[in-house]
Design an enzyme around this catalytic site. Structure first.
Site, PDB file in Angstrom:
ATOM      1  N   PHE A 158      -1.046   6.329  11.416  1.00  0.00           N
ATOM      2  CA  PHE A 158      -0.290   5.517  12.368  1.00  0.00           C
ATOM      3  C   PHE A 158       1.024   6.164  12.786  1.00  0.00           C
ATOM      4  O   PHE A 158       1.763   5.595  13.598  1.00  0.00           O
ATOM      5  CB  PHE A 158      -0.031   4.127  11.796  1.00  0.00           C
ATOM      6  CG  PHE A 158      -1.285   3.358  11.476  1.00  0.00           C
ATOM      7  CD1 PHE A 158      -2.430   3.515  12.237  1.00  0.00           C
ATOM      8  CD2 PHE A 158      -1.326   2.485  10.397  1.00  0.00           C
ATOM      9  CE1 PHE A 158      -3.588   2.822  11.945  1.00  0.00           C
ATOM     10  CE2 PHE A 158      -2.479   1.788  10.097  1.00  0.00           C
ATOM     11  CZ  PHE A 158      -3.621   1.950  10.868  1.00  0.00           C
ATOM     12  N   ASP A 182     -12.476   3.941   4.915  1.00  0.00           N
ATOM     13  CA  ASP A 182     -11.910   3.516   6.198  1.00  0.00           C
ATOM     14  C   ASP A 182     -12.380   4.398   7.352  1.00  0.00           C
ATOM     15  O   ASP A 182     -12.207   4.038   8.518  1.00  0.00           O
ATOM     16  CB  ASP A 182     -10.379   3.520   6.132  1.00  0.00           C
ATOM     17  CG  ASP A 182      -9.851   2.391   5.264  1.00  0.00           C
ATOM     18  OD1 ASP A 182     -10.607   1.434   5.018  1.00  0.00           O
ATOM     19  OD2 ASP A 182      -8.695   2.470   4.823  1.00  0.00           O
ATOM     20  N   GLU A 226       4.708  -0.228  14.794  1.00  0.00           N
ATOM     21  CA  GLU A 226       5.166   1.037  14.226  1.00  0.00           C
ATOM     22  C   GLU A 226       6.275   1.691  15.047  1.00  0.00           C
ATOM     23  O   GLU A 226       7.262   2.181  14.487  1.00  0.00           O
ATOM     24  CB  GLU A 226       3.984   1.994  14.056  1.00  0.00           C
ATOM     25  CG  GLU A 226       3.018   1.616  12.947  1.00  0.00           C
ATOM     26  CD  GLU A 226       1.976   0.590  13.382  1.00  0.00           C
ATOM     27  OE1 GLU A 226       2.036   0.141  14.560  1.00  0.00           O
ATOM     28  OE2 GLU A 226       1.122   0.226  12.559  1.00  0.00           O
ATOM     29  N   SER A 235       0.819  -1.211   0.000  1.00  0.00           N
ATOM     30  CA  SER A 235       0.000   0.000   0.000  1.00  0.00           C
ATOM     31  C   SER A 235       0.853   1.261   0.000  1.00  0.00           C
ATOM     32  O   SER A 235       0.507   2.263  -0.635  1.00  0.00           O
ATOM     33  CB  SER A 235      -0.926   0.018   1.217  1.00  0.00           C
ATOM     34  OG  SER A 235      -1.852  -1.051   1.174  1.00  0.00           O
ATOM     35  N   ARG A 268      -3.248   8.872  -0.957  1.00  0.00           N
ATOM     36  CA  ARG A 268      -3.731   7.552  -1.359  1.00  0.00           C
ATOM     37  C   ARG A 268      -4.210   7.623  -2.806  1.00  0.00           C
ATOM     38  O   ARG A 268      -3.932   6.738  -3.605  1.00  0.00           O
ATOM     39  CB  ARG A 268      -4.891   7.107  -0.466  1.00  0.00           C
ATOM     40  CG  ARG A 268      -5.527   5.798  -0.935  1.00  0.00           C
ATOM     41  CD  ARG A 268      -6.927   5.609  -0.382  1.00  0.00           C
ATOM     42  NE  ARG A 268      -7.435   4.266  -0.639  1.00  0.00           N
ATOM     43  CZ  ARG A 268      -8.662   3.871  -0.345  1.00  0.00           C
ATOM     44  NH1 ARG A 268      -9.510   4.716   0.210  1.00  0.00           N
ATOM     45  NH2 ARG A 268      -9.051   2.650  -0.610  1.00  0.00           N
ATOM     46  N   HIS A 293      -1.531   7.650   2.387  1.00  0.00           N
ATOM     47  CA  HIS A 293      -2.922   7.737   2.834  1.00  0.00           C
ATOM     48  C   HIS A 293      -3.088   8.922   3.791  1.00  0.00           C
ATOM     49  O   HIS A 293      -3.428   8.766   4.957  1.00  0.00           O
ATOM     50  CB  HIS A 293      -3.364   6.434   3.506  1.00  0.00           C
ATOM     51  CG  HIS A 293      -3.402   5.254   2.567  1.00  0.00           C
ATOM     52  ND1 HIS A 293      -2.285   4.837   1.866  1.00  0.00           N
ATOM     53  CD2 HIS A 293      -4.410   4.417   2.221  1.00  0.00           C
ATOM     54  CE1 HIS A 293      -2.605   3.786   1.126  1.00  0.00           C
ATOM     55  NE2 HIS A 293      -3.896   3.507   1.315  1.00  0.00           N
TER      56      HIS A 293
END
Length: 291
Positions: free
Chosen positions: A63, A95, A37, A10, A146, A87
């Site tokens: 994140f 999402d 992460e 991704s 994204r 993203h």
């Protein structure tokens, strides 16, 4: 060398044909950090602190919250760590608000000794990598979209190292106003410039991929991009708005996001939050009505 927190497909950060880093293949350049992460950020710092390599880590932008301590330590230690986040906005769409970054841009920009770079397209991304490659004393954070974005002819050879620059100028020596944007909103500013031209407003478009780099430029350069006597300014970015007041001033306006996102098709969510040509044009026109 580097990798992702289980999101390389991704994030588009897998280095093709360079092998995977394992105990049996220590020359591989792709590291599988797993879904951890902070651990990834700490490992990236450790590799860069050791020397001999430049390491990066990547994940979805929302994140980055899990990685804040590692980023802060990289800044304190003057490490050239590379953190890549995709993203980056409301365009995440389906999402929903848990995955749509709002406050992350301003939060990372608040860390001293960090460059947060949000390029508009492939041209600015290429120029951003030149900045990253030449940086030796601080971490760089690369923030990407994204959704697919148009590659703009105006960004070819973009001086991203300056942080902000005149992307498309007015025809007049003194513009009627300035549209300032970063990342995926830059092409929207260009569209609004064309529409405003039809309404007899001659405006300048400024791309601002990195506020930190721009603020380190000379006052002469900053004034050449944002002339103090041009007060009608609109900043456009899908994130917390207040950081842009330093550039818009008291007579400007900011099209930003000061509430959480929503679940739905990405383009529909983006449009419902006012990131469309009509709203940018109307916001600019209201400045002339008000002042």
């Amino acid at each position: 060398m580097g990798g992702a927190a289980d999101l390389s497909s991704s994030n588009k950060t897998y280095l093709k044909d360079d092998g995977d880093f394992t105990d049996e293949n220590p020359s591989g350049r792709n590291i599988f950090f797993g879904v951890r992460e902070f651990g990834m950020g700490a490992a990236v710092n450790g590799i860069n602190l050791h020397g001999g390599s430049r390491a990066f880590g990547s994940t979805f932008f929302v994140f980055s919250d899990y990685m804040k301590a590692a980023i802060r330590l990289a800044a304190i230690q003057h490490l050239p760590s590379i953190f890549i986040y995709s993203h980056d906005s409301l365009a995440v769409g389906e999402d929903g608000p848990t995955h749509e970054p709002i406050e992350q841009l301003v939060g990372l920009r608040a860390i001293p000794n960090v460059n947060v770079i949000r390029p508009a397209d492939a041209n600015e991304t290429e120029a951003a990598w030149k900045v990253i490659g030449e940086t030796t004393d601080k971490p760089n954070i690369l923030v990407t979209s994204r959704q697919k974005l148009p590659v703009l002819k105006e960004t070819l050879g973009a001086p991203v190292a300056k942080g902000g620059y005149i992307l498309s100028d007015s025809t007049a020596a003194t513009p009627d106003g300035i549209l300032i944007a970063s990342g995926s909103e830059v092409h929207l500013a260009l569209e609004a410039q064309n529409k405003l031209s039809e309404l007899n407003f001659d405006v300048r478009v400024v791309s601002m991929p990195c506020i930190e780099l721009f603020n380190r430029q000379s006052q002469e350069y900053k004034d050449s991009v944002l002339p103090p006597d041009v007060e009608h300014r609109v900043a456009i970015e899908m994130g917390t708005s207040f950081v842009w007041s330093q550039f818009t001033g008291l007579k400007g306006a900011i099209i930003g996001v000061d509430r959480f996102g929503a679940s739905g098709k990405g383009p529909k969510v983006v449009d419902s939050y006012g990131f469309n040509t009509e709203n940018v044009v109307n916001t600019f026109k209201k400045l002339w009505d008000k002042f």
